[in-house]
Write a protein that holds these residues in place. Structure first.
Motif, short mmCIF file in Angstrom:
data_model
loop_
_atom_site.label_atom_id
_atom_site.label_comp_id
_atom_site.label_asym_id
_atom_site.label_seq_id
_atom_site.Cartn_x
_atom_site.Cartn_y
_atom_site.Cartn_z
N TYR A 246 0.83 -1.19 0.00
CA TYR A 246 0.00 0.00 0.00
C TYR A 246 0.87 1.25 0.00
O TYR A 246 0.67 2.19 -0.76
N LYS A 247 1.90 1.21 0.87
CA LYS A 247 2.83 2.34 0.95
C LYS A 247 3.56 2.56 -0.38
O LYS A 247 3.83 3.68 -0.77
N ASP A 248 3.85 1.44 -1.06
CA ASP A 248 4.57 1.54 -2.34
C ASP A 248 3.66 1.97 -3.48
O ASP A 248 4.08 2.02 -4.64
N GLY A 249 2.40 2.22 -3.16
CA GLY A 249 1.50 2.73 -4.19
C GLY A 249 0.67 1.66 -4.89
O GLY A 249 0.07 1.91 -5.93
N PHE A 250 0.64 0.47 -4.32
CA PHE A 250 -0.21 -0.57 -4.92
C PHE A 250 -1.27 -1.00 -3.93
O PHE A 250 -0.96 -1.61 -2.91
N ASN A 251 -2.51 -0.66 -4.21
CA ASN A 251 -3.59 -1.14 -3.36
C ASN A 251 -3.69 -2.65 -3.56
O ASN A 251 -4.01 -3.11 -4.64
N PRO A 252 -3.40 -3.44 -2.50
CA PRO A 252 -3.30 -4.89 -2.71
C PRO A 252 -4.61 -5.52 -3.21
O PRO A 252 -4.58 -6.57 -3.84
N ASP A 253 -5.74 -4.89 -2.94
CA ASP A 253 -7.00 -5.47 -3.40
C ASP A 253 -7.22 -5.28 -4.90
O ASP A 253 -7.96 -6.03 -5.52
N ALA A 254 -6.61 -4.26 -5.46
CA ALA A 254 -6.86 -3.97 -6.88
C ALA A 254 -5.65 -4.20 -7.76
O ALA A 254 -5.77 -4.35 -8.97
N ALA A 255 -4.48 -4.25 -7.13
CA ALA A 255 -3.24 -4.26 -7.91
C ALA A 255 -3.20 -5.40 -8.92
O ALA A 255 -2.79 -5.21 -10.06
N GLU A 256 -3.65 -6.57 -8.50
CA GLU A 256 -3.48 -7.72 -9.38
C GLU A 256 -4.20 -7.52 -10.71
O GLU A 256 -3.60 -7.69 -11.77
N SER A 257 -5.49 -7.14 -10.65
CA SER A 257 -6.22 -6.99 -11.92
C SER A 257 -5.59 -5.91 -12.77
O SER A 257 -5.43 -6.07 -13.98
N ILE A 258 -5.23 -4.81 -12.12
CA ILE A 258 -4.67 -3.71 -12.91
C ILE A 258 -3.40 -4.16 -13.62
O ILE A 258 -3.24 -4.00 -14.82
N LEU A 259 -2.53 -4.80 -12.85
CA LEU A 259 -1.24 -5.19 -13.42
C LEU A 259 -1.39 -6.27 -14.49
O LEU A 259 -0.73 -6.24 -15.51
N ARG A 260 -2.28 -7.20 -14.23
CA ARG A 260 -2.45 -8.28 -15.22
C ARG A 260 -3.04 -7.74 -16.52
O ARG A 260 -2.60 -8.13 -17.61
N PHE A 261 -4.05 -6.90 -16.40
CA PHE A 261 -4.63 -6.36 -17.64
C PHE A 261 -3.63 -5.45 -18.35
O PHE A 261 -3.57 -5.42 -19.58
N ARG A 262 -2.84 -4.74 -17.58
CA ARG A 262 -1.83 -3.88 -18.20
C ARG A 262 -0.84 -4.73 -19.00
O ARG A 262 -0.30 -4.32 -20.01
N PHE A 263 -0.64 -5.95 -18.50
CA PHE A 263 0.26 -6.87 -19.20
C PHE A 263 -0.43 -7.51 -20.41
O PHE A 263 0.14 -7.61 -21.50
N LEU A 264 -1.70 -7.93 -20.22
CA LEU A 264 -2.40 -8.66 -21.28
C LEU A 264 -2.79 -7.77 -22.46
O LEU A 264 -2.69 -8.17 -23.61
N ASN A 265 -3.27 -6.57 -22.15
CA ASN A 265 -3.84 -5.74 -23.20
C ASN A 265 -2.94 -5.52 -24.41
O ASN A 265 -3.39 -5.70 -25.54
N PRO A 266 -1.68 -5.15 -24.19
CA PRO A 266 -0.82 -4.96 -25.37
C PRO A 266 -0.67 -6.25 -26.18
O PRO A 266 -0.60 -6.20 -27.41
N LEU A 267 -0.67 -7.40 -25.50
CA LEU A 267 -0.53 -8.67 -26.22
C LEU A 267 -1.73 -8.92 -27.14
O LEU A 267 -1.62 -9.53 -28.18
N LEU A 268 -2.89 -8.42 -26.68
CA LEU A 268 -4.11 -8.68 -27.43
C LEU A 268 -4.41 -7.55 -28.39
O LEU A 268 -5.43 -7.57 -29.08
N ASN A 269 -3.53 -6.58 -28.38
CA ASN A 269 -3.77 -5.33 -29.06
C ASN A 269 -4.47 -5.43 -30.41
O ASN A 269 -5.67 -5.26 -30.52
N ASP A 270 -3.75 -5.78 -31.45
CA ASP A 270 -4.42 -5.79 -32.76
C ASP A 270 -5.38 -6.96 -32.88
O ASP A 270 -6.28 -6.95 -33.69
N ILE A 271 -5.19 -7.99 -32.04
CA ILE A 271 -6.08 -9.14 -32.13
C ILE A 271 -7.49 -8.74 -31.73
O ILE A 271 -8.47 -9.00 -32.43
N ILE A 272 -7.61 -8.07 -30.61
CA ILE A 272 -8.94 -7.67 -30.15
C ILE A 272 -9.51 -6.54 -30.99
O ILE A 272 -10.70 -6.52 -31.29
#
Ligand code: GDP
Ligand code: MG
Length: 735
Positions: A246-272
């Motif tokens: 939390y102190k490092d700026g990552f809300n532990p309840d939300a961080a996972e989805s945000i980070l995973r989608f941030r990772f996935l989205n570019p991979l799916l970029n032109d595909i989606i």
């Protein structure tokens, strides 16, 4: 078989409704076993998949989940199986993630979580045909390169792509491809490392990165329950690690989805993007405008149910006559063949054939009903029905996820109650479990069918009969709403549920094969029930209605009858010649007298005053009492009672007919008809509401505890009694 451990094990995971079960069936050819995960009663399906000529794979169908966040039991099972934490079930050698092409992004979120559990992966891009039809295109090769695992297009329902999938799996078993993982920021990496060190230091317990992530990202993760290290030893460090994140700026309840989608989205970029550009407004969406409409949607729903229930009466009639004729003939044959041994004759003809036969008559109606249910499910309408019901019952605090379990409780409360495991909020889950028995399960169906068939249909026709059947299915739900509201007020402080986030599947043309399969399965289940539970209860109840059998009863009745016939009171004239009619009348009286003094007869008469306000005579009371272990037993009990009482014979061998002719045998109403419409309604209402099912009771006790099980049993019994009395008393005012 001897070397089960060396067999390859492959698990199927995926979001609900992506075609997992269809793929499972296509791969295994429906050669499946159903079992339970150890320690929990969520069903698991295991089947054997012939990968090539000399290798079989053990295929495991996991419950469908949107994520591995382990807040519901289904999600936890998925994590536990993938991490190899279930006793006697080592981690699978490979997973096939079933992904709906139309929902790449959301589906791959689950794949991304699973990738951290260190299991090699193959992705099946399912519903490829739907995408093709809409002109959507997905570049499998490109996706494969970016994700780092094989991607195979499939159409599970048509077994398309299964060969390619087999080849990909064969290859992957050797190469062990892992899906690309997100590049986590150092704060997250440190957190995971810290927790890892803690487990190693305390107990030497090594956890997968994926499990450590679950412990960090999911508040009160259900993963905890399977760990060897006691919670007290790592609880503190989790709190610390989360605080640091939390102190490092990552809300532990939300961080996972945000980070995973941030990772996935570019991979799916032109595909989606390519998909989105091609996606037009589909036919499904325009139909849904009507079917999900607040008002018109309900009109269509009621209309549809009405047609379904009416067809149950109009279509099944001829087949029922056939079965009734058959059991009647069988009864006569058995009766004649066994005339020399009266007790055996009674057991077989009156007890077994009469009891089980009375139940089996309803097979055609059950089949018609399941034909329609599978039609509605297959076409995608059932999911819409759940959605509509959610809108309708939102006020009573039911969770959106409650509706699928409640809808399936209409078939049987037990799978319904087990399905509540998808509800993560324990209070909401509890409320759903407690009202599930009020949904009218298919075991009540024969009761309605019998009484409506005897007292409504002949007088008012199939349209009203259908409406009555519909009403019986609705009354439990109607009562469930205020009960849910009350429970929500007391248990949950009136909290309003989260909005319904259910995925609506596109409409699809129903496939005949699946529908026939469903009918076959439900018919088989019904027949098995007739051959086991109903059969066993039939024998017990026959015995309780047959014994004791002292010869004095017969002598007493005979002499009383003869004195009555000859007009004077001495009983010396035993050898008087009786006419055949008088002979038959005497035989019937003897039967009736035996029945009355049987164990069950005496007990029924003793308890009858309790049910008198609902209009029941002692025979109905016996039926109601005998049905507490399993409600449909009332049918066979009535069948045996009237057969033993000599009231079912060659002229009226079917139960429906017999009921209309039954008379009170004593008391103030002696000689009047026992059954009229109010009595029939009152019995149906009682059966609609009462929890007469030992199995459901046991499941509730297992899922909650015995106090809740017994509490709800008592409550529902009282409620059913009150409702039955009210129904009888009020409707008597109108006849
Ligand atoms: P599960 O919830 O993941 O087990 O999904 P099911 O196997 O029950 O499938 C959900 C629905 O999708 C069913 O109506 C299937 O007939 C349908 N379905 C599954 N796979 C395909 C497919 O590849 N193409 C099409 N058109 N329909 C599919
Ligand atoms: Mg499934």
């Amino acid at each position: 078989m001897a070397e089960a451990s060396t067999e390859l094990r492959v698990a199927l995971i995926g979001n609900p409704n992506t075609g997992k079960t269809s793929l499972f069936n296509a791969l295994t050819g429906m050669r499946q076993r159903v079992g339970n995960y150890s320690g929990v009663t969520v069903e698991k399906k295991i089947g054997s998949w012939a990968l090539n000529r000399d290798q079989d794979v053990q295929l495991i169908d996991l419950p469908g989940t949107y994520s591995l966040s382990a807040s519901s039991l289904d999600e936890r099972i998925a994590v536990d199986v993938l991490a190899g934490r279930v006793d006697g079930l080592p981690a699978p050698d490979l997973i096939i993630v079933v992904v709906d092409v139309e929902n790449l992004q959301r589906n791959l979120f689950l794949a991304s979580q699973a990738s951290e559990l260190d299991v090699p992966m193959v992705i099946a891009l399912n519903c490829w045909d739907v995408a093709e039809k809409k002109g959507l295109q997905s570049d499998c090769k490109l996706l494969e390169q970016r994700l780092g695992v094989p991607v195979v297009p499939t159409v599970a329902t048509r077994s398309r792509g299964t060969e390619e999938l087999a080849r990909a799996v064969e290859h992957a078993v050797k190469k062990k491809p892992m899906m690309m993982r997100p590049i986590w920021p150092s704060a997250v990496k440190t957190a995971v490392q810290k927790l890892h060190d803690e487990f190693i230091a305390k107990r030497g317990e090594a956890l997968h990165t994926g499990e450590l992530q679950r412990l960090i990202f999911d508040r009160k993760s259900a993963v905890r329950e399977r760990l060897q290290t006691p919670e007290s030893e790592y609880e503190g460090i989790i709190t610390d690690v989360r605080a640091q994140l939390y102190k490092d700026g990552f809300n532990p309840d939300a961080a996972e989805s945000i980070l995973r989608f941030r990772f996935l989205n570019p991979l799916l970029n032109d595909i989606i993007e390519r998909q989105a550009a091609l996606k037009k407004r589909t036919a499904t969406e325009s139909i849904d405008q009507l079917l999900l409409h607040r008002f018109w949607g309900l009109v269509v729903f009621v209309g549809m149910m009405y047609v379904v229930f009416q067809s149950v009466y109009t279509w099944a009639g001829p087949f029922m006559d056939l079965i009734e004729g058959g059991t009647g003939a069988l009864q006569n044959i058995a009766s004649n063949a066994l005339a020399a041994t009266p007790m055996l004759q009674s057991l077989i003809a009156d007890g077994i054939i009469g009891g089980v036969g009375a139940f089996v008559v309803f097979l055609p109606q059950i089949l018609v009903l399941f034909l329609f249910i599978s039609l509605l499910e297959e076409s995608g309408y059932m999911a819409r029905a759940a959605f509509l019901m959610d809108k309708l019952f939102h006020w009573c605090g039911l969770n959106g996820k409650s509706f699928v379990p409640l809808l399936s409780s209409y078939a049987c409360a037990i799978p319904g109650i087990l399905a509540t495991r998808t509800i993560s909020d324990p209070k909401a889950r509890m409320i759903t479990i407690l009202i599930a028995p009020l949904m009218s399960c298919s075991a009540r169906l024969p009761v309605y069918l019998l009484l409506i068939g005897a007292f409504v249909e002949p007088r008012y026709g199939p349209a009203v009969a259908g409406a009555a059947l519909f009403a019986m299915h609705f009354i439990g739900a109607l009562l469930a709403a205020p009960i849910a509201w009350l429970l929500n007020q007391t248990l949950n402080k009136g909290q309003k549920p989260k909005p319904f986030l259910m995925e609506l599947p596109p409409y699809r043309a129903p496939r005949l094969k699946t529908m026939v399969w469903r009918m076959y399965e439900s018919g088989k289940e019904f027949i098995i029930r007739a051959g086991t539970v109903i059969f066993a209860m039939t024998v017990i109840i026959w015995a309780l209605l047959y014994f004791p059998r002292s010869a004095e009863v017969e002598t007493a009745v005979t002499s009383a009858y003869i004195s009555e016939q000859s007009g004077h009171t001495e009983n010396a004239a035993i050898d008087i010649q009786l006419s055949p009619e008088a002979e038959a009348a005497l035989a019937q009286r003897i039967d009736a007298a035996y029945l009355e003094q049987s164990y069950m007869g005496r007990f029924g008469k003793f308890v009858q005053p309790i049910f008198a306000p609902a209009g029941y005579d002692w025979k109905i009371t016996v039926g109601v009492l005998a049905s507490f272990p399993a409600r449909e037993v009332i049918i066979s009990t009535l069948g045996i009672t009237y057969a033993l009482g000599g009231e079912i014979d060659e002229t009226s061998h079917d139960l429906r007919n017999t009921l209309t002719q039954a008379k009170w045998d004593s008391g103030p109403r002696s000689g009047e008809a026992v059954f009229n419409l109010p009595v029939a309604l009152s019995i149906m209402v009682f059966f609609a509401l009462c929890m007469q099912c030992g199995a459901t009771l046991a499941v509730i006790a297992k899922e909650l505890n015995w106090s809740w099980a017994i509490g709800s049993f008592v409550t529902l019994t009282v409620v059913a009694w009150v409702a039955a009395v009210l129904t009888y008393q009020i409707s008597m005012l109108f006849v």
